[in-house]
Design an enzyme around this catalytic site. Structure first.
Site, mmCIF file in Angstrom:
data_model
loop_
_atom_site.group_PDB
_atom_site.id
_atom_site.type_symbol
_atom_site.label_atom_id
_atom_site.label_comp_id
_atom_site.label_asym_id
_atom_site.label_seq_id
_atom_site.Cartn_x
_atom_site.Cartn_y
_atom_site.Cartn_z
ATOM 1 N N HIS A 134 22.807 41.549 28.621
ATOM 2 C CA HIS A 134 23.229 40.190 28.963
ATOM 3 C C HIS A 134 22.333 39.133 28.328
ATOM 4 C CE1 HIS A 134 24.652 36.840 31.379
ATOM 5 N NE2 HIS A 134 25.536 37.619 31.964
ATOM 6 N N CYS A 165 30.947 36.589 35.463
ATOM 7 C CA CYS A 165 31.374 36.825 34.082
ATOM 8 C C CYS A 165 31.407 38.317 33.782
ATOM 9 C CB CYS A 165 30.449 36.098 33.106
ATOM 10 S SG CYS A 165 28.693 36.448 33.327
#
Length: 332
Positions: A177, A150
């Site tokens: 994150h 991602c």
């Protein structure tokens, strides 16, 4: 119509299925997860704490989960080689287990009868493709491919745009994150990553990531020019990349904004987004872009030294690209 099977029904597997079911050219024919019974698979597909309840009808029987009247065969095999992908006429197996992510292990899906495999994780042996960046290099002889991570999907489109326009001499990336399933709810054993074993909901946790180096695999011209790290933070979804780069050409921040905006409205439309609003992470929940450039968050120190900020829904945006890659592979 491409017939797909999903192996691994975790965060990515379930979102990939939601997105795939909305695509007219994709048919989900089967899913496999050795740890989940059919009633539980239906429950987890229907209810999602982050992305909300599935809007349609979800039920199950002994051999299927049934979504909006469509029966999807279910299996509980630990070894993908034992799956009936051949008799099910599976064109592409999507492996979202995080386990079968190398050429030798993903080959099990081919052995089981699938024509091709898309891995939803970075791979050190399978070729990696990032939509909007290098998917045109895919050739039909490649049976097993990776959709990278991602974070690579967020970073690579932005890095490509900046490198094409100004040249990147070198750069460092930090991703802030959201937490993921590998982390702990309370302090627990994590022998390879001691910090990663600390309470996810109460800490900012420095971590490693190969996402920046992986950009060099999808953009060879940036090989060896980028590296990075991560901070895991206590939010459930949406992450943000901070890319600090030394450029080859002098420029202004306004010029950078113009170039990124043009790409977001042009060749990278749908992959790269652009905003000048005063946004925060939750504003991007459910955003299908790989990367949304935050024009008002970046800063410039000198004509060749800038910090750029780009958001991504690390679950939904990434899962959308997985299905895009599946469709791309099917057409090739």
């Amino acid at each position: 119509m491409v017939r797909v099977a999903i192996n691994g029904f975790g965060r990515i597997g379930r979102l990939v299925m939601r997105i795939a079911l909305s695509r007219p050219n994709v048919e989900v024919v089967a899913l496999n997860d050795p740890f989940i019974t059919n009633d539980y698979a239906a429950y987890m597909f229907k209810y999602d704490s982050t992305h909300g309840r599935y809007a349609g009808e979800v039920s199950h029987d002994d051999k299927h989960i049934i979504v909006d009247g469509k029966k999807i065969a279910t299996y509980q095999e630990r070894d993908p080689a034992n799956l009936p992908w051949g008799s099910s006429n599976v064109d592409i197996a999507i492996d979202s287990t995080g386990v079968f992510k190398e050429l030798d292990t993903a080959q099990k899906h081919i052995d089981a009868g699938a024509k091709k495999v898309v891995i939803t994780a970075p791979s050190s042996t399978a070729p990696m493709f990032v939509m909007g960046v290098n998917e045109e290099k895919y050739t039909s002889d490649l049976k097993i491919v990776s959709n990278a991570s991602c974070t690579t999907n967020c970073l690579a489109p932005l890095a490509k745009v900046i490198n094409d326009a100004f040249g990147i001499e070198e750069g460092l990336m930090t991703t802030v994150h959201s937490l993921t399933a590998t982390q702990k709810t309370v302090d627990g054993p994590s022998h390879k990553d001691w910090r990663g074993g600390r309470t996810a909901s109460g800490n900012i946790i420095p971590s490693s990531t190969g996402a920046a180096k992986a950009v060099g695999k999808v953009l060879p011209e940036l090989q060896g020019k980028l590296t990075g790290m991560a901070f895991r933070v206590p939010t459930v979804d949406v992450s943000v990349v901070d890319l600090t780069v030394k450029l080859n050409k002098e420029t202004t921040y306004d010029e950078i904004k113009k170039v990124v905006k043009a790409a977001a409205e042009g060749k990278l439309k749908g992959v790269l987004g652009y905003t000048e609003d005063a946004v925060v992470s939750s504003d991007f929940l459910g955003d299908s872009h790989s990367s949304i450039f935050d024009a008002s968050a970046g800063i410039q120190l000198s004509p060749k030294f800038v910090k750029l900020v780009s958001w991504y829904d690390n679950e939904y945006g990434y899962s959308t690209r997985v299905v895009d890659l599946v469709e791309h592979v099917a057409k090739a």
